[in-house]
Design a protein around this motif. Structure first.
Motif, PDB file in Angstrom:
ATOM      1  N   TYR A  32       0.823  -1.209   0.000  1.00 48.21           N
ATOM      2  CA  TYR A  32       0.000   0.000   0.000  1.00 48.21           C
ATOM      3  C   TYR A  32       0.857   1.260   0.000  1.00 48.21           C
ATOM      4  O   TYR A  32       0.550   2.238  -0.695  1.00 48.21           O
ATOM      5  CB  TYR A  32      -0.980  -0.003   1.172  1.00 48.21           C
ATOM      6  CG  TYR A  32      -2.373  -0.415   0.738  1.00 48.21           C
ATOM      7  CD1 TYR A  32      -3.208   0.482   0.061  1.00 48.21           C
ATOM      8  CD2 TYR A  32      -2.850  -1.693   0.962  1.00 48.21           C
ATOM      9  CE1 TYR A  32      -4.470   0.120  -0.368  1.00 48.21           C
ATOM     10  CE2 TYR A  32      -4.123  -2.075   0.534  1.00 48.21           C
ATOM     11  CZ  TYR A  32      -4.922  -1.161  -0.130  1.00 48.21           C
ATOM     12  OH  TYR A  32      -6.172  -1.534  -0.566  1.00 48.21           O
ATOM     13  N   LEU A  33       1.943   1.268   0.754  1.00 45.07           N
ATOM     14  CA  LEU A  33       2.831   2.427   0.731  1.00 45.07           C
ATOM     15  C   LEU A  33       3.410   2.629  -0.659  1.00 45.07           C
ATOM     16  O   LEU A  33       3.518   3.768  -1.139  1.00 45.07           O
ATOM     17  CB  LEU A  33       3.943   2.260   1.765  1.00 45.07           C
ATOM     18  CG  LEU A  33       3.517   2.452   3.220  1.00 45.07           C
ATOM     19  CD1 LEU A  33       4.625   2.004   4.159  1.00 45.07           C
ATOM     20  CD2 LEU A  33       3.141   3.906   3.485  1.00 45.07           C
ATOM     21  N   ASP A  34       3.788   1.538  -1.334  1.00 50.78           N
ATOM     22  CA  ASP A  34       4.272   1.643  -2.711  1.00 50.78           C
ATOM     23  C   ASP A  34       3.182   2.170  -3.643  1.00 50.78           C
ATOM     24  O   ASP A  34       3.447   2.972  -4.550  1.00 50.78           O
ATOM     25  CB  ASP A  34       4.755   0.278  -3.211  1.00 50.78           C
ATOM     26  CG  ASP A  34       6.048  -0.179  -2.544  1.00 50.78           C
ATOM     27  OD1 ASP A  34       6.732   0.657  -1.923  1.00 50.78           O
ATOM     28  OD2 ASP A  34       6.364  -1.387  -2.641  1.00 50.78           O
ATOM     29  N   LEU A  35       1.952   1.712  -3.435  1.00 48.45           N
ATOM     30  CA  LEU A  35       0.835   2.148  -4.270  1.00 48.45           C
ATOM     31  C   LEU A  35       0.590   3.642  -4.095  1.00 48.45           C
ATOM     32  O   LEU A  35       0.437   4.377  -5.080  1.00 48.45           O
ATOM     33  CB  LEU A  35      -0.425   1.363  -3.899  1.00 48.45           C
ATOM     34  CG  LEU A  35      -1.729   1.769  -4.595  1.00 48.45           C
ATOM     35  CD1 LEU A  35      -1.613   1.618  -6.107  1.00 48.45           C
ATOM     36  CD2 LEU A  35      -2.888   0.948  -4.055  1.00 48.45           C
ATOM     37  N   ARG A  38       3.216   5.592  -5.834  1.00 49.61           N
ATOM     38  CA  ARG A  38       2.985   5.547  -7.274  1.00 49.61           C
ATOM     39  C   ARG A  38       1.887   6.525  -7.703  1.00 49.61           C
ATOM     40  O   ARG A  38       1.928   7.082  -8.805  1.00 49.61           O
ATOM     41  CB  ARG A  38       2.604   4.113  -7.671  1.00 49.61           C
ATOM     42  CG  ARG A  38       2.079   3.910  -9.073  1.00 49.61           C
ATOM     43  CD  ARG A  38       3.108   4.172 -10.121  1.00 49.61           C
ATOM     44  NE  ARG A  38       2.589   3.882 -11.460  1.00 49.61           N
ATOM     45  CZ  ARG A  38       3.048   4.461 -12.566  1.00 49.61           C
ATOM     46  NH1 ARG A  38       4.043   5.333 -12.519  1.00 49.61           N
ATOM     47  NH2 ARG A  38       2.529   4.149 -13.742  1.00 49.61           N
ATOM     48  N   ASP A  39       0.921   6.783  -6.818  1.00 52.49           N
ATOM     49  CA  ASP A  39      -0.198   7.669  -7.155  1.00 52.49           C
ATOM     50  C   ASP A  39       0.265   9.085  -7.500  1.00 52.49           C
ATOM     51  O   ASP A  39      -0.412   9.788  -8.243  1.00 52.49           O
ATOM     52  CB  ASP A  39      -1.200   7.717  -6.008  1.00 52.49           C
ATOM     53  CG  ASP A  39      -1.989   6.420  -5.884  1.00 52.49           C
ATOM     54  OD1 ASP A  39      -2.214   5.767  -6.915  1.00 52.49           O
ATOM     55  OD2 ASP A  39      -2.383   6.068  -4.752  1.00 52.49           O
ATOM     56  N   GLU A  40       1.400   9.487  -6.975  1.00 51.21           N
ATOM     57  CA  GLU A  40       1.923  10.807  -7.335  1.00 51.21           C
ATOM     58  C   GLU A  40       2.230  10.869  -8.825  1.00 51.21           C
ATOM     59  O   GLU A  40       1.847  11.820  -9.515  1.00 51.21           O
ATOM     60  CB  GLU A  40       3.167  11.118  -6.504  1.00 51.21           C
ATOM     61  CG  GLU A  40       3.761  12.482  -6.793  1.00 51.21           C
ATOM     62  CD  GLU A  40       4.752  12.904  -5.723  1.00 51.21           C
ATOM     63  OE1 GLU A  40       4.366  13.709  -4.857  1.00 51.21           O
ATOM     64  OE2 GLU A  40       5.915  12.443  -5.759  1.00 51.21           O
ATOM     65  N   ARG A  72       7.873   9.692   1.287  1.00 50.28           N
ATOM     66  CA  ARG A  72       8.095   9.006   0.013  1.00 50.28           C
ATOM     67  C   ARG A  72       7.683   9.849  -1.193  1.00 50.28           C
ATOM     68  O   ARG A  72       7.893   9.410  -2.331  1.00 50.28           O
ATOM     69  CB  ARG A  72       7.269   7.711  -0.015  1.00 50.28           C
ATOM     70  CG  ARG A  72       7.764   6.614   0.920  1.00 50.28           C
ATOM     71  CD  ARG A  72       6.687   5.557   1.104  1.00 50.28           C
ATOM     72  NE  ARG A  72       7.248   4.261   1.507  1.00 50.28           N
ATOM     73  CZ  ARG A  72       7.328   3.186   0.741  1.00 50.28           C
ATOM     74  NH1 ARG A  72       6.893   3.232  -0.512  1.00 50.28           N
ATOM     75  NH2 ARG A  72       7.832   2.059   1.190  1.00 50.28           N
ATOM     76  N   THR A  73       7.063  10.988  -0.984  1.00 54.82           N
ATOM     77  CA  THR A  73       6.508  11.782  -2.077  1.00 54.82           C
ATOM     78  C   THR A  73       6.956  13.234  -1.970  1.00 54.82           C
ATOM     79  O   THR A  73       7.474  13.668  -0.940  1.00 54.82           O
ATOM     80  CB  THR A  73       4.969  11.728  -2.073  1.00 54.82           C
ATOM     81  OG1 THR A  73       4.486  12.197  -0.797  1.00 54.82           O
ATOM     82  CG2 THR A  73       4.462  10.316  -2.319  1.00 54.82           C
ATOM     83  N   THR A 324      -4.785  -2.023  -7.068  1.00 54.66           N
ATOM     84  CA  THR A 324      -3.613  -1.516  -7.789  1.00 54.66           C
ATOM     85  C   THR A 324      -3.917  -1.333  -9.274  1.00 54.66           C
ATOM     86  O   THR A 324      -3.571  -0.305  -9.870  1.00 54.66           O
ATOM     87  CB  THR A 324      -2.424  -2.476  -7.607  1.00 54.66           C
ATOM     88  OG1 THR A 324      -2.099  -2.564  -6.216  1.00 54.66           O
ATOM     89  CG2 THR A 324      -1.216  -1.998  -8.382  1.00 54.66           C
ATOM     90  N   ALA A 325      -4.568  -2.318  -9.873  1.00 51.36           N
ATOM     91  CA  ALA A 325      -4.932  -2.206 -11.287  1.00 51.36           C
ATOM     92  C   ALA A 325      -5.878  -1.033 -11.529  1.00 51.36           C
ATOM     93  O   ALA A 325      -5.760  -0.324 -12.536  1.00 51.36           O
ATOM     94  CB  ALA A 325      -5.568  -3.511 -11.761  1.00 51.36           C
TER      95      ALA A 325
END
Length: 341
Positions: A32-35, A38-40, A72-73, A324-325
């Motif tokens: 979830y943290l990776d997701l 990635r949203d940025e 992370r962002t 995620t998809a």
């Protein structure tokens, strides 16, 4: 332009009958943290986390999630819609606002909420008491963001000459939000110059709520354009309309169990009034289809109510692979349409 946000529920891994293994939990949090990181890159404006307790989600302390994602962002706006004020002392709320605004580099959005009845009841708190506590804490937040030293005498909290630190990086304060479901709640927010978010109801009802906000703000001499208003909806998106309908049906089933626990909510029934002090989940709460179809529905609803922000609850409660998809598809193909609407 419609600004697209994520409204993140962070569903529980496991359930009442089964606790996942620690290694599985660690992997789940990492995914979830990776997701969210990635949203940025996918073009989301930001993420609003929700706060829930005692089962169903891992969002009991969303301010911690904000802090983790901030590291992370660089661009994402980060907030909670909203912090459930009745659980906390106002001094803690104010000082965490200041700390998070610095940890996010001035990307914090401040959202507050009264809470949901079934969760408050687990702690022996009625909605009446929760509203009283929330109103008092909001008074303290208003005062603390305006001056360095705060005193307060109320029914639930009393203190004198507190310095609540640190002061926020964004001045005079970070953007402030509250979740509403009624015209009267919208009017109260407008008088305080606070932005509002809402969902569940039909677009016609939401237009009435937003009209009440705009009228009250106008009477108070406060500017209240689309940037003050956010529409929140549950979105199911897929490469084909048929696949999206399957995902939406699963979301609807998961929502039914949630609705059954909340006395304020009921499913849409033609010509039936909502419960006292509550609201109805309209069919328009569900936006479903291909990315282009979803974008068109979002634009249509946002234009109908005058909202400049859209909060997407993507595949609510679904497994992480499906979520995620959905983020990739919505970010890659729907967001560019919304950004140019």
């Amino acid at each position: 332009m419609i600004k697209p946000w994520l409204f993140e529920f962070f569903p529980e891994l496991g359930d009442e009958a089964r606790d996942p293994a620690p290694a599985d939990m660690a992997g789940y949090f990492t995914r979830y943290l990776d997701l969210w990181t990635r949203d940025e890159a996918l073009g989301f404006e930001g993420i609003f986390f929700s706060e829930h307790h005692f089962g169903g989600s891992f969002s009991a302390s969303p301010n911690l999630l904000i802090s983790a994602v901030a590291m992370r962002t660089q661009r994402l706006r980060l907030g909670v819609m909203g912090v459930v004020l009745p659980y906390y002392h106002p001094a803690r709320v104010v000082e965490e606002i200041g700390l998070l605004d610095h940890l996010t580099g001035g990307r914090l959005e401040v959202g507050t909420a009264v809470g949901v009845p079934q969760e408050l009841a687990r702690l022996g708190m009625t909605m009446e008491e929760a509203r009283e506590r929330s109103d008092e804490i909001v008074e303290v937040i208003d005062a603390a963001l305006a001056k360095r030293v705060v005193s307060h005498q109320g029914k639930h909290f009393s203190f004198a000459n507190l310095r609540l630190l640190p002061r926020t990086l964004q001045q005079p304060s970070p953007p402030r939000w509250t979740a509403v479901v009624s015209a009267e709640s919208a009017r109260r927010a407008a008088r305080r110059g606070i932005k509002i978010s809402t969902g569940f109801n039909s677009t016609a009802t939401i237009r009435t709520i937003f009209d009440a906000y705009r009228a009250e703000a106008d009477a108070a001499g406060i500017a209240a354009g689309p940037d003050c208003l956010a529409l929140r909806r549950r979105v199911a998106v897929a490469a084909t309309a048929g696949e999206a309908q399957g995902y939406a049906a699963a979301v609807s089933e998961r929502l039914k169990s949630f609705v059954a626990q909340d006395s304020r909510l009921k499913q849409s029934v033609p010509d039936a009034p909502p419960p006292a002090g509550g609201f109805t989940i309209s069919d328009e709460e569900f936006i479903t289809g291909t990315p282009a179809e979803v974008a068109d529905q979002i634009i249509e609803q946002c234009r109908a109510v005058g909202a400049g922000h859209f909060l997407a609850v993507l595949h609510w409660g679904a497994p992480i692979d499906e979520v995620t998809a959905a983020h990739e598809l919505f970010g890659g193909k729907a967001i560019p349409i919304l950004r140019t609407a």
